[in-house]
Scaffold this active site. Structure first.
Site, PDB file in Angstrom:
ATOM      1  N   ALA A 150       0.829  -1.210   0.000  1.00 16.45           N
ATOM      2  CA  ALA A 150       0.000   0.000   0.000  1.00 16.45           C
ATOM      3  C   ALA A 150       0.861   1.258   0.000  1.00 16.45           C
ATOM      4  O   ALA A 150       0.620   2.192  -0.772  1.00 16.45           O
ATOM      5  CB  ALA A 150      -0.913  -0.001   1.229  1.00 16.45           C
ATOM      6  N   ARG A 180       5.941 -12.353  -3.294  1.00 17.86           N
ATOM      7  CA  ARG A 180       5.770 -11.045  -2.626  1.00 17.86           C
ATOM      8  C   ARG A 180       7.026 -10.188  -2.758  1.00 17.86           C
ATOM      9  O   ARG A 180       6.953  -8.988  -2.967  1.00 17.86           O
ATOM     10  CB  ARG A 180       5.482 -11.240  -1.136  1.00 17.86           C
ATOM     11  CG  ARG A 180       4.137 -11.789  -0.811  1.00 17.86           C
ATOM     12  CD  ARG A 180       4.016 -11.939   0.700  1.00 17.86           C
ATOM     13  NE  ARG A 180       3.930 -10.648   1.330  1.00 17.86           N
ATOM     14  CZ  ARG A 180       2.785 -10.041   1.658  1.00 17.86           C
ATOM     15  NH1 ARG A 180       1.642 -10.650   1.444  1.00 17.86           N
ATOM     16  NH2 ARG A 180       2.778  -8.863   2.218  1.00 17.86           N
ATOM     17  N   TYR A 226       0.169 -23.065  -5.741  1.00 20.12           N
ATOM     18  CA  TYR A 226       0.292 -22.547  -7.108  1.00 20.12           C
ATOM     19  C   TYR A 226       1.753 -22.199  -7.385  1.00 20.12           C
ATOM     20  O   TYR A 226       2.542 -22.010  -6.453  1.00 20.12           O
ATOM     21  CB  TYR A 226      -0.631 -21.343  -7.335  1.00 20.12           C
ATOM     22  CG  TYR A 226      -0.519 -20.202  -6.356  1.00 20.12           C
ATOM     23  CD1 TYR A 226       0.494 -19.251  -6.448  1.00 20.12           C
ATOM     24  CD2 TYR A 226      -1.444 -20.063  -5.326  1.00 20.12           C
ATOM     25  CE1 TYR A 226       0.571 -18.186  -5.553  1.00 20.12           C
ATOM     26  CE2 TYR A 226      -1.356 -19.006  -4.417  1.00 20.12           C
ATOM     27  CZ  TYR A 226      -0.341 -18.080  -4.544  1.00 20.12           C
ATOM     28  OH  TYR A 226      -0.260 -17.041  -3.649  1.00 20.12           O
ATOM     29  N   ASP A 276      -4.078  -2.699   4.644  1.00 21.00           N
ATOM     30  CA  ASP A 276      -4.413  -3.451   5.863  1.00 21.00           C
ATOM     31  C   ASP A 276      -4.626  -2.529   7.057  1.00 21.00           C
ATOM     32  O   ASP A 276      -5.309  -2.910   8.014  1.00 21.00           O
ATOM     33  CB  ASP A 276      -3.287  -4.444   6.201  1.00 21.00           C
ATOM     34  CG  ASP A 276      -3.443  -5.774   5.459  1.00 21.00           C
ATOM     35  OD1 ASP A 276      -4.268  -5.843   4.533  1.00 21.00           O
ATOM     36  OD2 ASP A 276      -2.730  -6.740   5.813  1.00 21.00           O
TER      37      ASP A 276
HETATM   38  C1  FAD Z   1      -1.522 -16.098   4.003  1.00 19.19           C
HETATM   39  C2  FAD Z   1      -1.838 -14.839   3.292  1.00 19.19           C
HETATM   40  C3  FAD Z   1      -2.017 -14.914   1.949  1.00 19.19           C
HETATM   41  C4  FAD Z   1      -2.368 -13.765   1.255  1.00 19.19           C
HETATM   42  N1  FAD Z   1      -2.582 -13.866  -0.072  1.00 19.19           N
HETATM   43  C5  FAD Z   1      -2.992 -12.771  -0.738  1.00 19.19           C
HETATM   44  C6  FAD Z   1      -3.234 -12.852  -2.145  1.00 19.19           C
HETATM   45  O1  FAD Z   1      -3.067 -13.903  -2.763  1.00 19.19           O
HETATM   46  N2  FAD Z   1      -3.667 -11.719  -2.775  1.00 19.19           N
HETATM   47  C7  FAD Z   1      -3.853 -10.559  -2.100  1.00 19.19           C
HETATM   48  O2  FAD Z   1      -4.284  -9.562  -2.728  1.00 19.19           O
HETATM   49  N3  FAD Z   1      -3.600 -10.444  -0.785  1.00 19.19           N
HETATM   50  C8  FAD Z   1      -3.175 -11.517  -0.086  1.00 19.19           C
HETATM   51  N4  FAD Z   1      -2.892 -11.415   1.239  1.00 19.19           N
HETATM   52  C9  FAD Z   1      -3.061 -10.114   1.934  1.00 19.19           C
HETATM   53  C10 FAD Z   1      -1.899  -9.169   1.684  1.00 19.19           C
HETATM   54  O3  FAD Z   1      -0.671  -9.799   1.944  1.00 19.19           O
HETATM   55  C11 FAD Z   1      -2.034  -7.918   2.574  1.00 19.19           C
HETATM   56  O4  FAD Z   1      -3.347  -7.447   2.522  1.00 19.19           O
HETATM   57  C12 FAD Z   1      -1.074  -6.824   2.101  1.00 19.19           C
HETATM   58  O5  FAD Z   1       0.263  -7.225   2.268  1.00 19.19           O
HETATM   59  C13 FAD Z   1      -1.339  -5.511   2.845  1.00 19.19           C
HETATM   60  O6  FAD Z   1      -0.392  -4.568   2.441  1.00 19.19           O
HETATM   61  P1  FAD Z   1      -0.110  -3.279   3.308  1.00 19.19           P
HETATM   62  O7  FAD Z   1       0.936  -2.530   2.563  1.00 19.19           O
HETATM   63  O8  FAD Z   1      -1.385  -2.612   3.650  1.00 19.19           O
HETATM   64  O9  FAD Z   1       0.464  -3.811   4.679  1.00 19.19           O
HETATM   65  P2  FAD Z   1       1.887  -4.594   5.015  1.00 19.19           P
HETATM   66  O10 FAD Z   1       2.193  -5.462   3.866  1.00 19.19           O
HETATM   67  O11 FAD Z   1       1.663  -5.161   6.329  1.00 19.19           O
HETATM   68  O12 FAD Z   1       2.925  -3.409   5.051  1.00 19.19           O
HETATM   69  C14 FAD Z   1       3.017  -2.520   6.149  1.00 19.19           C
HETATM   70  C15 FAD Z   1       4.429  -1.922   6.163  1.00 19.19           C
HETATM   71  O13 FAD Z   1       4.474  -0.911   7.176  1.00 19.19           O
HETATM   72  C16 FAD Z   1       5.627  -1.092   7.986  1.00 19.19           C
HETATM   73  N5  FAD Z   1       5.278  -0.576   9.311  1.00 19.19           N
HETATM   74  C17 FAD Z   1       4.327  -1.074  10.141  1.00 19.19           C
HETATM   75  N6  FAD Z   1       4.255  -0.322  11.251  1.00 19.19           N
HETATM   76  C18 FAD Z   1       5.186   0.657  11.130  1.00 19.19           C
HETATM   77  C19 FAD Z   1       5.583   1.724  11.958  1.00 19.19           C
HETATM   78  N7  FAD Z   1       5.010   1.908  13.142  1.00 19.19           N
HETATM   79  N8  FAD Z   1       6.575   2.553  11.531  1.00 19.19           N
HETATM   80  C20 FAD Z   1       7.142   2.367  10.318  1.00 19.19           C
HETATM   81  N9  FAD Z   1       6.804   1.342   9.479  1.00 19.19           N
HETATM   82  C21 FAD Z   1       5.833   0.510   9.886  1.00 19.19           C
HETATM   83  C22 FAD Z   1       5.861  -2.596   7.966  1.00 19.19           C
HETATM   84  O14 FAD Z   1       7.195  -2.931   8.296  1.00 19.19           O
HETATM   85  C23 FAD Z   1       5.510  -2.930   6.520  1.00 19.19           C
HETATM   86  O15 FAD Z   1       6.613  -2.753   5.654  1.00 19.19           O
HETATM   87  C24 FAD Z   1      -2.525 -12.538   1.952  1.00 19.19           C
HETATM   88  C25 FAD Z   1      -2.303 -12.458   3.320  1.00 19.19           C
HETATM   89  C26 FAD Z   1      -1.973 -13.610   3.987  1.00 19.19           C
HETATM   90  C27 FAD Z   1      -1.772 -13.530   5.477  1.00 19.19           C
END
Ligand code: FAD
Length: 398
Positions: A16, A104, A208, A286
């Site tokens: 994100a 990923r 997969y 997320d």
């Molecule tokens: C088993 C599994 C399978 C999945 N398969 C899929 C799939 O096939 N397709 C799909 O679309 N989604 C899938 N997902 C969901 C997907 O992985 C997440 O929804 C996605 O990674 C969310 O991205 P994000 O950037 O919001 O959060 P994150 O990927 O959690 O990134 C958050 C970032 O913020 C950083 N951070 C956190 N707190 C702080 C802080 N206080 N200060 C500084 N940095 C911070 C972290 O280190 C991290 O780098 C799956 C999830 C799981 C658990």
């Protein structure tokens, strides 16, 4: 172009954060991403990117990289767990656009490359432990106690988001009664570009191919009474995974015999955040709507959010109006997807043999009578193209 020269601080260099930073920078903003880790890295695991997510990656200029690093998916095969008998085949090769399986780490590397090319600064080792919103600005506190101010703050800081906490307070999530293992194994021969889903009582397993078929990604889910912690990276003994799926047939035990490292995590249900913004701060991915992995939409929704948030900030020079438009566009859709993902687990895990047989017969009949019908009910998820709905209003930066 209201974003030219506008300074935006983004918390989190995940999918994100990197996507929204790139989308903003390509609209002229000066985007800085603060990431707590010491490197941009990702755990070894696969992701399914569906056409709604592909649309955003293409709009960010990452279509060729996705084609190079992803595996173009042909189908999903739903199977009964014992003999692997096919219950339903979802053909992904026609109509709706491309589906990809991607590592990923490869997706994160692609997004980080695009962010840097667009002029985004990524600052590592910035662990933000506190966010306070006052007088139209956000005050950030680091783990070392340093403080910084942000005029515009975007929380892309994932499941335990401090920005979500500042906007909504912290709510305790519910354990779903499910845990998931995930593992990668090297392929031993050619693998079809298909997601295989084996459905058993109280358990299911999906695998997969990744990286041109060199690796196989495994996600295995089991129902459980208790779980203590929520997180992404608890090491577990491969033997526990093998034991849980020992009665599965169709090559599953042979596949699991090759697992030498496995992570286990508890699956928790979180409500979609009630407030996605306040004053100068907003959340996405997320941080706003953690979801269960049963519709493979968490990353796809994060990509959609990123595009819409950047587009709303570009269209409305008043931040409050921009954030309100963003929340109004995104919240209802993400609630619907998160609900659907929660319901999907139940569909895979029917425990009573007569019920399971009935459900499988219904699925098989449905597939035979209306091929393509099963996938059609997901059109509202996959055919949603935010890049077409919110086209760039100015020429993108190179
Ligand atoms: C088993 C599994 C399978 C999945 N398969 C899929 C799939 O096939 N397709 C799909 O679309 N989604 C899938 N997902 C969901 C997907 O992985 C997440 O929804 C996605 O990674 C969310 O991205 P994000 O950037 O919001 O959060 P994150 O990927 O959690 O990134 C958050 C970032 O913020 C950083 N951070 C956190 N707190 C702080 C802080 N206080 N200060 C500084 N940095 C911070 C972290 O280190 C991290 O780098 C799956 C999830 C799981 C658990």
């Amino acid at each position: 172009m209201p974003l030219t020269g506008r300074k935006v601080t983004i918390l989190g260099a995940g999918i994100a954060g990197l996507a929204v930073a790139t989308a903003l920078a390509r609209r002229g903003a000066e985007a800085v991403v603060l990431e707590r880790s010491d490197a941009i890295r990702e755990v070894g695991a696969g992701l399914q990117i569906s056409p709604n997510g592909v649309a955003v990656l293409e709009a960010l200029g990452l279509g060729p990289a996705l084609a190079a690093h992803g595996v173009r998916a042909r189908a999903v095969h739903l199977r009964d767990f014992r003999a692997g008998r096919e219950v339903l085949r979802l053909d992904l090769s026609t109509g709706r656009g491309a589906y990809h399986f991607i590592h990923r780490a490869d997706l994160i590397e692609m997004l980080a490359g695009a962010a840097r090319a667009a002029g985004v600064q990524i600052r590592l080792l910035h662990d933000i432990t506190g966010v306070t919103i006052a007088d139209g600005r956000a005050q950030l506190t680091t783990a070392q106690g340093a403080q910084a101010m942000a005029d515009l703050l975007i929380g892309a800081d994932g499941l335990h988001s401090v920005v979500r906490g500042a906007l909504n307070g912290m709510a305790a999530p519910d354990f779903t009664g499910q845990v998931a293992w995930r593992a990668l194994v090297p392929a031993t021969g050619p693998v079809a570009p298909v997601a295989q889903v084996f459905m058993g009582p109280g358990r299911h397993l999906v695998h997969y191919p990744l990286r041109g078929g060199e690796l196989i990604n495994i996600v295995a889910v089991e129902e459980r009474e208790i779980w203590a912690d929520e997180g992404w990276n608890h090491d577990d003994a491969p033997e526990n995974l093998r034991r849980a799926f020992a009665d599965f047939g169709a090559g599953v035990p042979e596949l699991l015999a090759r697992v030498d490292h496995v992570n286990l995590w508890g699956l928790f249900r979180h409500p979609v955040a009630a407030r996605w913004h306040s004053g100068p701060a907003a959340i996405l991915g997320d941080a706003a709507h953690p979801t269960l992995p049963f519709l493979a939409q968490g990353a796809n929704m994060a990509l959609e959010d990123a595009w819409v948030l950047a587009a709303c900030l570009e269209r409305h020079s008043d931040t409050e109006t921009a954030f309100a438009a963003y929340q109004a566009e995104r919240r209802p859709r993400t609630i619907r997807i998160v609900d659907m993902a929660s319901k999907n687990a139940r569909n895979y895990h029917l425990s009573s043999p007569p019920l399971r047989a009935l459900a499988h017969t219904a699925l098989r009949l449905g597939g035979a009578l209306a091929p393509g019908g099963a996938l059609k009910r997901f059109d509202w998820v996959y055919a949603h193209d935010v890049a077409a709905r919110y086209p760039l209003t100015a020429a993108p930066m190179p």
